[in-house]
Scaffold this active site. Structure first.
Site, mmCIF file in Angstrom:
data_model
loop_
_atom_site.group_PDB
_atom_site.id
_atom_site.type_symbol
_atom_site.label_atom_id
_atom_site.label_comp_id
_atom_site.label_asym_id
_atom_site.label_seq_id
_atom_site.Cartn_x
_atom_site.Cartn_y
_atom_site.Cartn_z
ATOM 1 C CB SER B 157 -0.943 -0.063 1.209
ATOM 2 O OG SER B 157 -1.942 0.914 1.113
ATOM 3 N NE ARG B 227 -8.490 1.597 11.416
ATOM 4 C CZ ARG B 227 -7.449 1.082 10.785
ATOM 5 N NH1 ARG B 227 -6.844 1.758 9.820
ATOM 6 N NH2 ARG B 227 -6.978 -0.102 11.105
ATOM 7 C CG ASP B 322 -6.604 -3.766 -3.172
ATOM 8 O OD1 ASP B 322 -7.407 -2.841 -2.936
ATOM 9 O OD2 ASP B 322 -5.383 -3.689 -2.930
ATOM 10 C CG HIS B 355 -5.810 -2.145 0.378
ATOM 11 N ND1 HIS B 355 -4.946 -2.144 -0.698
ATOM 12 C CD2 HIS B 355 -5.248 -1.318 1.299
ATOM 13 C CE1 HIS B 355 -3.911 -1.354 -0.419
ATOM 14 N NE2 HIS B 355 -4.075 -0.846 0.774
ATOM 15 C CG ASP B 356 -7.265 -5.153 5.623
ATOM 16 O OD1 ASP B 356 -6.487 -4.192 5.479
ATOM 17 O OD2 ASP B 356 -8.118 -5.221 6.524
#
Lengths: 203, 382
Positions: B157, B227, B322, B355-356
């Site tokens: 990232s 967040r 992602d 994405h994680d």
């Protein structure tokens, strides 16, 4: 080091040292590694299979994981000296489109194909009424990756239709030997063909 | 949980600090006079000093990438799955350095630090830092540690963006760049999400223009919202469906605005727990660094031209689900690298986690990473 597959050995000798090469469906990267080591070629391989990607990484060749059925949108026109397809064309969804893409991106194309018109194949289909199996086509019909098989005549007709000029053709048996007779009846006696081609003159 | 018998863990680690007296000129034109970087190291630097890896962290990451700080720690560092003896980033072979970025809130100088010029927390006076500034500060740390060359610079990232910047800014100081789940620049959509996150913080009445430290408050609501929003972009639609579906906490609809769906409960929990471990000003800075990242800009928008200066070999990986930095974004980098004639390997990993996924020990991802790191190791003879 293991010996290079015979058709790859032949292709290697067709490549001008120091040129820019793209290998479509590069498998485990054996050809690219040989080209790097013996022809000073730092090429790129395109491959979809994860196991093959890992093998390529181990060999230290540049490999890009992608699906050839999407064409070659990430490569500019005439950006490579050679684009190579060894035993790839018959395994993609759109062989005609990929052939076009190959000669858009590459100044020359090199294609190897198993010949479906080989006499033993004809015998198995024509007399026994079974889908052919042989050294070059070892898989059963239901688990083969080869979804677009053709004869050498078929391939050459497609080249003709797409205005592709065949610069060189080598027709060999499964041991990649050019035996007597093959020269006269390539579509009957040849098991594998290796073509070098380029875009024909504008008509 | 910390397990002293785990043979693939780096075990208990202690962060270190390096202070730099010299002034660092930043991309913004401002400079920062004197700063310190907190970092962790794993493994041993060999006698040739050739086996060093730099690992760069992402938006909310820090220097604690592996192992535990104490036996009572519940969770290990953020990339513990990949760092340790026998893991892809093998501490038996490599010496790994992971710093907290400048402007961070985990020990490196940042907005919550005291500004020596005023005696107060920097707050909004902390200059905006860019990826290039971080790379510059990491180079200073590199020199301080006596490392002449990185065997590889690695990041996912925003961390991957730092690895890419390293390859451009210091082409002769690294052998390999591993750029994972990254992008060559943010899309308008990416910037849009960042802007909403920033507005959530900036409009919190407890933000006080960034000077909340002096008032002993924290813009909790804003940071929590930022967040929560971010978290949605880290997960895929499929991953959220698999994890929560439309499951209700109490099994029935209450016709209220309280937490009803499990996903709401999860996001609120993520938001609330983030507030306790992160600084709102740092969050603003990190999102700005993301927005500004655009190495092609200096080459007239031509990424291939920007990458022609590089000398290292590249490994890129992206994950199919992602959508924050989709595989198409990594392929833009790959395309530019092939145009520039650089050596590059690109793996597109089937993964449902969004994405994680770059933090997760997905079998193929780790196999190809391991194979690539073998190559890095061979290159430096370890």
């Amino acid at each position: 080091m293991t010996e290079l597959r015979a058709d790859l050995e032949i292709i290697k000798n067709w490549i001008t040292p120091g040129s820019r090469v793209l290998d479509l469906g590069c498998g485990d990267g054996a050809l690219l590694a040989a080209l790097r080591d013996e022809r000073q070629v730092d090429g790129y391989g395109l491959e979809i299979d994860s196991e093959n990607i890992i093998q390529c990484v181990r060999r230290g060749v540049s490999v890009i994981q992608c699906d050839l059925d999407a064409g070659l949108p990430d490569f500019d026109t005439q950006s490579f000296d050679y684009v190579i397809m060894t035993q790839t064309l018959q395994a993609v969804n759109y062989p005609d489109l990929l052939l076009k893409e190959m000669l858009r991106v590459g100044r020359e194309g090199i294609v190897t194909l198993p010949n479906f018109g080989y006499w033993r194949h004809r015998l198995q289909l024509g007399l026994l009424g079974r889908m052919p199996k042989s050294n070059t086509l070892p898989a059963d019909w239901y688990d083969t990756a080869n979804i677009h098989l053709c004869t050498l005549d078929d391939f050459e007709r497609l080249c003709d239709k797409q205005n592709i000029a065949i610069l060189e053709r080598l027709v060999v048996d499964h041991a990649h030997q050019a035996r007597a007779g093959v020269t006269f009846f390539p579509n009957l006696l040849g098991e594998i063909a290796i073509y070098r081609c380029q875009r024909g003159a504008a008509s | 949980m910390y397990d002293p018998s785990a043979s693939d863990s780096v075990g208990i680690v202690t962060p270190r600090n390096e202070a730099f007296e010299e002034s660092l000129a930043l991309a913004s034109g401002q400079s920062i006079a004197g700063f310190s970087l907190r970092f962790e190291t794993y493994g041993e630097l060999n006698a040739e000093r050739s086996n060093a890896l730099l690992i760069c962290h992402a938006l909310s990451g820090d220097h604690h990438a592996a192992g535990y700080h104490s036996e009572s720690d519940r969770k290990p560092g953020w990339w513990d799955s990949a760092i340790g003896p026998g893991k892809p980033f093998d501490t038996n072979r490599f010496f790994i350095v992971c710093p907290n970025n400048l402007g961070g809130c985990k020990g490196s100088t940042g907005p919550a630090s005291v500004n020596p010029a005023t005696g107060l927390n920097y707050g909004p006076d902390f200059p905006i830092v860019t990826v290039r500034d971080w790379v510059k500060s990491q180079k200073m740390l590199m020199e301080r540690l006596g490392i002449q060359r990185w065997a590889a610079v690695i990041g996912g990232s925003l961390g991957g963006m730092q690895a890419l910047q390293w390859s451009i800014d210091y082409p002769d100081l690294l052998d390999h760049a591993l750029v994972i789940a990254a992008a060559p620049r943010l899309s308008a959509q990416n910037i849009g999400f960042n802007e909403v996150a920033r507005q959530a913080i900036l409009s919190d009445p407890d933000f006080h223009g960034g000077r909340f430290y002096e008032r002993d408050v924290v813009p909790r609501r804003g940071l929590m919202l930022a967040r929560m929003l971010g978290h949605i972009t880290y997960l895929s639609d499929d991953a959220m469906r698999a994890k929560f579906g439309r499951e209700l906490r109490e099994g029935r609809i209450n016709y209220s605005f309280d937490v009803e769906f499990q996903v709401e409960s999860y996001l609120r929990y993520q938001g609330v727990s983030f507030v306790d471990r992160f600084d709102a000003n740092t969050y603003l800075l990190m999102t700005k660094a993301l927005d500004y990242f655009d190495p092609a800009a200096e080459a007239g928008g031509d990424l291939a031209e920007a990458l022609r200066a590089t000398r290292c070999e590249f490994f890129l990986a992206a994950f199919t689900s992602d959508w924050r930095f989709s595989p198409a974004r990594s392929r833009e980098i790959v395309k530019a690298l092939t145009e520039a004639g650089r050596k590059v390997t690109y793996a597109e990993v089937e993964a449902s986690q969004g994405h994680d996924a770059f933090l997760m020990p997905i079998t193929y991802y780790f196999e190809v990473l391991r194979a690539y790191m073998e190559r890095v190791a061979r290159g430096v003879g370890v």
